[in-house]
Design a protein around this motif. Structure first.
Motif, PDB file in Angstrom:
ATOM      1  N   ALA A 499       0.830  -1.208   0.000  1.00 11.52           N
ATOM      2  CA  ALA A 499       0.000   0.000   0.000  1.00 11.52           C
ATOM      3  C   ALA A 499       0.863   1.256   0.000  1.00 11.52           C
ATOM      4  CB  ALA A 499      -0.936  -0.013   1.202  1.00 11.52           C
ATOM      5  N   ASP A 520      -5.977   3.038   8.797  1.00 14.25           N
ATOM      6  CA  ASP A 520      -6.031   2.625   7.386  1.00 14.25           C
ATOM      7  C   ASP A 520      -5.367   1.271   7.202  1.00 14.25           C
ATOM      8  OD1 ASP A 520      -7.314   4.985   6.693  1.00 14.25           O
ATOM      9  OD2 ASP A 520      -5.427   6.025   6.216  1.00 14.25           O
ATOM     10  N   LEU A 524      -7.133  -2.078   5.831  1.00 16.43           N
ATOM     11  CA  LEU A 524      -6.651  -2.762   4.618  1.00 16.43           C
ATOM     12  C   LEU A 524      -6.277  -4.207   4.922  1.00 16.43           C
ATOM     13  CD1 LEU A 524      -4.381   0.038   3.084  1.00 16.43           C
ATOM     14  CD2 LEU A 524      -6.612  -0.688   2.245  1.00 16.43           C
ATOM     15  N   TRP A 529      -9.415  -9.118  -0.068  1.00 12.73           N
ATOM     16  CA  TRP A 529      -8.826  -8.799  -1.367  1.00 12.73           C
ATOM     17  C   TRP A 529      -9.055  -9.893  -2.406  1.00 12.73           C
ATOM     18  CZ3 TRP A 529      -7.886  -3.915  -1.592  1.00 12.73           C
ATOM     19  CH2 TRP A 529      -7.480  -3.233  -0.440  1.00 12.73           C
ATOM     20  N   LEU A 536      -5.770  -3.967  -4.648  1.00 11.46           N
ATOM     21  CA  LEU A 536      -5.164  -3.068  -3.664  1.00 11.46           C
ATOM     22  C   LEU A 536      -4.604  -1.828  -4.348  1.00 11.46           C
ATOM     23  CD1 LEU A 536      -4.054  -2.352  -0.862  1.00 11.46           C
ATOM     24  CD2 LEU A 536      -2.077  -3.822  -1.358  1.00 11.46           C
ATOM     25  N   ILE A 554     -10.233   5.625   2.266  1.00 14.40           N
ATOM     26  CA  ILE A 554     -10.162   4.222   1.852  1.00 14.40           C
ATOM     27  C   ILE A 554     -11.565   3.734   1.562  1.00 14.40           C
ATOM     28  CG2 ILE A 554      -9.383   1.909   2.422  1.00 14.40           C
ATOM     29  CD1 ILE A 554      -7.133   3.903   2.157  1.00 14.40           C
TER      30      ILE A 554
END
Length: 631
Positions: A499, A520, A524, A529, A536, A554
């Motif tokens: 990221a 964040d 994540l 995912w 991503l 986000i």
């Protein structure tokens, strides 16, 4: 001694007449092709110094007129005296002189006769009847011509006259196409002796077929065309056939011989141009190869420019997880070999990055990695895309096109989404992988390439084989060394690194001062995912675009599943994770076992390099690095 020889040839009184005559005179020894003497009047007419003329050859004074010179000489010997205006001597200044030659045979004691030429300048005697003597000689018709043939055969047998001194092949034919004489050079080039050729149909012996072997009819032969139209024919792209049946490329000139305006034969002068033709063919082949290489470089450049435009992922593999470390160890193991690699995994996991890493660490790194997205090629264009095509192979094929296999020659071909290749093309792909041979679409020529293949797919090819959509033999050929590209949810510890990379350098919409907060990162890391690394990257780019006041937004789909307990997950299909030293020991044991199985043979058929699918030079380097010299 030289003066006494000339005096003996003419006599004392005749020598004085020769010296002081107002008519230009030349005394010639035709059997040696030499000018024995000239008088001052001849030196004035020809423009040469007397001493220089005494050193010249008769044929050098009449360049390119050897057949006519031979006929005239023999006419003089046959008749005792003869006139002609067909011979054109060249002045010392280079101009051509219009003259009439009157020739007389001078008997010699104990030897063949010499030739005395009286030269009349036709520019001063324009109205003289220059053909009277020639008509008298030719009036004998075919009988006289047959006498000339006999004279030629006698002289040839005795190895005399200019025929022997000439550097080209020379032969004569009569109106029936029968050979009348042959010089030694023609014998050497054609492989036939004069005795074998004289009196026989020369066309059926040496000119019977075209270069492609097809029949060459008499009526189409330019030599015989001279009998019909009375013109001189020059040809530079035909073959004569030797006695042993092999062709020799020649250029030749056929000069007709007339009797009262009726062509009764011809003299053919030819030379062997095989070496010159071979040199021309080599030059044309080299130019064609240069054109082909230029076209290939242009296509490679266009392809690489396209790759630069479409490249979105970084070249490096980012991550510190055990799963990524295991993948990198596999890359290090397989890169030095030429073994085929099959990379499997979900979409967006970075299969192309793994392929690039293998290529960059291999001995083929200085050649291109050519990527083919098999899912994006229309079914009807698959074969052309892989193997190329020639102009006119199908509608729209306006020029030759090099396929991806040729572009990758010496390098690596990356077949992305290999499971999308049509079943009917899989057999041809297998042939290239096994033999390195293929043909362009619309071409019969077989081409060879040296390509290392790396394939990638998100499908289960075993299931595809069971469903009849993928060949089993092709699967085994591709799956020599399997590598699994790990999904992002199995390497969550790499998510912050990825990221941050996308935010700082990978974003297509970079914004300064943006950072990922701890919240964040946790958010994540909790997400599963399903789109993996590609998803991503898109989320980070979208967050950078929507950021306000330096804070990222986000945007993840609702209902994302909570993160599973932080229990270490083994990398799928990897087995036990090995340290670097353990991997080294395992490789050492594997190579040692291969050498032992091959009884110490390293290269060649049945050698350890073949067993390990390595290049012999690569295996030798690994043996040295691992200290296996004593095996």
């Amino acid at each position: 001694m030289e003066t006494s020889t000339r005096s003996g040839a003419l006599g004392r009184q005749a020598q004085n007449l020769f010296e002081f005559s107002a008519e230009p005179l030349l005394l010639c020894n035709p059997h040696a092709d030499l000018i024995a003497d000239v008088n001052p009047a001849a030196c004035t007419l020809l423009g040469y110094d007397r001493a220089l003329l005494r050193q010249m050859r008769i044929s050098a004074l009449h360049p390119g007129q050897l057949p006519a010179l031979i006929v005239f000489t023999e006419a003089v010997f046959a008749r005792g005296a003869y006139r002609t205006t067909s011979l054109i001597p060249r002045h010392a200044a280079g101009k051509e002189l219009r003259v009439e030659y009157s020739g007389s045979a001078i008997p010699q004691d104990g030897g063949p006769p010499w030739l005395l030429l009286t030269i009349a300048d036709l520019d001063e005697r324009r109205r003289r009847a220059v053909d009277a003597a020639a008509d008298d000689f030719m009036g004998g018709g075919i009988a006289a011509w047959q006498r000339v043939e006999r004279v030629f055969r006698d002289i040839e047998r005795e190895n005399q006259l200019i025929l022997r001194a000439a550097g080209e092949g020379i032969y004569g034919v009569n109106a029936e196409g029968k050979t009348t004489f042959v010089n030694p050079v023609a014998e050497r080039i054609l492989g036939w002796s004069a005795e074998e050729m004289v009196g026989r149909d020369i066309h059926s012996m040496v000119h019977h077929s075209h270069p492609d072997g097809s029949h060459y009819d008499h009526e189409a032969c330019p030599i015989y065309a001279a009998f019909r139209d009375g013109a001189v024919h020059k040809v530079d792209d035909e073959v004569f056939w030797r006695k042993d049946g092999t062709p020799v490329w020649v250029e030749y000139t056929s000069t007709p011989i007339r009797d009262r305006n009726i062509v009764v034969g011809a003299v053919i002068v030819f030379r062997d141009v095989s070496q010159r033709r071979e040199a021309d063919e080599r030059l044309h082949a080299a130019l064609a190869e240069v054109d082909q290489l230029r076209a290939r470089l242009e296509l490679e450049n266009a392809y690489l420019q396209e790759e630069i435009r479409t490249e979105t992922n970084p070249r490096g593999i980012i991550g510190r997880s055990q799963a990524i470390r295991a993948v990198l160890r596999q890359v290090e193991l397989v890169a030095p070999t030429d073994a085929s690699v099959l990379i499997t995994g979900e979409s967006g996991t970075g299969k192309e990055l793994i392929a690039r890493a293998i290529h960059d660490a291999s001995s083929r790194a200085d050649r291109p990695l050519i990527r083919v997205n098999c899912a994006a090629i229309p079914r009807e264009l698959f074969e052309s895309e892989f193997f190329g095509h020639v102009k006119g192979a199908f509608t729209g094929a306006l020029r030759d096109r090099i396929g991806r296999f040729e572009l990758a020659d010496g390098g690596t071909l990356f077949l992305d989404e290999v499971g999308e290749i049509p079943l009917e093309l899989q057999g041809k792909l297998l042939r290239v992988l096994q033999e390195g041979h293929f043909e362009r679409v619309g071409e019969e020529r077989t081409r060879s390439v040296d390509v290392r293949v790396i394939a990638a797919t998100n499908r289960d090819l075993k299931q595809e084989n069971q469903r009849g959509r993928f060949r089993e033999d092709l699967y085994f050929r591709l799956n020599v060394f399997p590598v699994v590209s790990v999904p992002l949810r199995h390497r969550r510890e790499d998510i912050p690194l990825l990221a941050q990379h996308f935010l700082s350098s990978g974003s297509k919409a970079p914004r300064s001062g943006l950072r990922l907060s701890e919240a964040d990162m946790r958010r994540l890391s909790r997400y599963d995912w399903p789109g993996n690394v590609r998803e991503l990257q898109n989320v980070i780019e979208r967050a950078a675009i929507l950021a306000q006041n330096g804070r990222l937004r986000i945007d993840l789909p609702d209902g994302s599943s909570p993160a599973p307990p932080p229990v270490p997950e083994p990398a799928p299909e990897f087995g036990t994770i090995l340290t670097d030293e353990e991997m080294r020991q395992q490789e050492r044991a594997n190579i040692a076992a291969a050498i032992k199985a091959c009884n110490g043979k390293i290269s060649g058929g049945g050698g350890a390099a073949q067993l390990l699918a390595m290049r012999p030079t690569t295996l030798a380097s690994r043996i040295k690095a691992l200290g296996l010299r004593g095996c």
